[in-house]
Design an enzyme around this catalytic site. Sequence first.
Site, PDB file in Angstrom:
ATOM      1  CG  ASP A   7     -82.622 -56.163  26.043  1.00  0.00           C
ATOM      2  OD1 ASP A   7     -83.860 -56.071  26.176  1.00  0.00           O
ATOM      3  OD2 ASP A   7     -82.062 -57.247  25.817  1.00  0.00           O
ATOM      4  CB  SER A   8     -83.763 -57.875  30.144  1.00  0.00           C
ATOM      5  OG  SER A   8     -83.970 -58.499  28.894  1.00  0.00           O
ATOM      6  CB  CYS A  70     -86.132 -54.517  27.033  1.00  0.00           C
ATOM      7  SG  CYS A  70     -86.753 -55.927  27.964  1.00  0.00           S
ATOM      8  CD  GLU A 155     -80.554 -64.736  26.695  1.00  0.00           C
ATOM      9  OE1 GLU A 155     -79.969 -65.090  27.715  1.00  0.00           O
ATOM     10  OE2 GLU A 155     -80.770 -63.543  26.395  1.00  0.00           O
ATOM     11  CB  CYS A 189     -89.641 -60.863  22.186  1.00  0.00           C
ATOM     12  SG  CYS A 189     -88.229 -61.431  23.161  1.00  0.00           S
ATOM     13  CG  HIS A 191     -83.881 -62.772  22.776  1.00  0.00           C
ATOM     14  ND1 HIS A 191     -83.996 -61.640  23.532  1.00  0.00           N
ATOM     15  CD2 HIS A 191     -82.890 -63.514  23.332  1.00  0.00           C
ATOM     16  CE1 HIS A 191     -83.113 -61.696  24.521  1.00  0.00           C
ATOM     17  NE2 HIS A 191     -82.431 -62.816  24.419  1.00  0.00           N
TER      18      HIS A 191
HETATM   19  N1  DGL Z   1     -85.618 -58.304  25.994  1.00  0.00           N
HETATM   20  C1  DGL Z   1     -86.791 -59.055  26.372  1.00  0.00           C
HETATM   21  C2  DGL Z   1     -87.990 -58.555  25.577  1.00  0.00           C
HETATM   22  O1  DGL Z   1     -87.868 -57.919  24.536  1.00  0.00           O
HETATM   23  C3  DGL Z   1     -86.591 -60.525  26.170  1.00  0.00           C
HETATM   24  C4  DGL Z   1     -85.607 -61.144  27.118  1.00  0.00           C
HETATM   25  C5  DGL Z   1     -86.078 -61.218  28.544  1.00  0.00           C
HETATM   26  O2  DGL Z   1     -87.113 -61.877  28.819  1.00  0.00           O
HETATM   27  O3  DGL Z   1     -85.434 -60.615  29.382  1.00  0.00           O
HETATM   28  O4  DGL Z   1     -89.099 -58.790  25.981  1.00  0.00           O
END
Ligand code: DGL
Length: 272
Positions: A7-8, A70, A155, A189, A191
């Site tokens: 993931d990012s 992600c 976050e 997403c 989060h």
């Molecule tokens: N993990 C990203 C997503 O699911 C969200 C966080 C980011 O923007 O890096 O889109």
Amino acid sequence: MKIGVFDSGYGGLTILKDIRKRLPQYDYLYLGDNARNPYGSRSFEIVYEFTLQAVKALFQRECHLVILACNTASAKALRSIQQNNLPSLGPTKRVLGVIRPTVEVLPDFTHSKHVGLLATPGTVKSNSYSLELQKLAPEVKITEHACPMWVPIVENNEIESPGADYFVKKEIDNLMNKDPDIDTVVLGCTHYPLLENKIRKYLPETVKILCQGPVVADSLADYLQRHPEIESKLSKGSSIKYLTTEHTEKFDSLASLFLGKAISSHTISIPD
Ligand code: DGL
């Protein structure tokens, strides 16, 4: 061989949690590119470049099966990696995303055939959900809506603040105004499951929420059943190791919010 989950940043931990609940027997390596996230507002080229570097880092660490947990990376990099890079990186290596499994189950959830997608600006701009849905279930109409403030709210651990209520209500109202016939909303997403209580509070009661974690976990279980040549190579020690491109103290403290327990990570640089 382990299963790599990328993931990012922290968000993929919500997906990892459900994958491990469903498939606890395997060994996992989680990688969060926390030093360079968020990806949600970055260009196609950058998300592709960063995601490819991360996939290579996981391949080098015995993860020949990588899940892009992600949405932004799945939307902007998965197809390019599969088409341009996998043939030369190793024909037996696999990279899977979170968008297709989500779209596959959508027709089972919606009765009105009107669904809403809440996601980052990058995912919405990529049109990936609409394109995938056109292929798999063209009868379902999807209305995509970007929520640029939701990732920062999570976050910064502002989930319980009045500011979170304001921004969640605002985006839900905007989405439902675009299409009042929506009966299912996808949290597109990683989060957003952490905001689920607030999302539930502001959505009309009849609208269902689709969280990706269990869906991705079921899809991976099904994939492994259909691919015994991959499944048989996976090591089964029930272990998990966390890697981050950020300092470990920072990662460990926020990761505990996503996982609901303390963890201890290691820092790596990508590209190595
Ligand atoms: N993990 C990203 C997503 O699911 C969200 C966080 C980011 O923007 O890096 O889109």
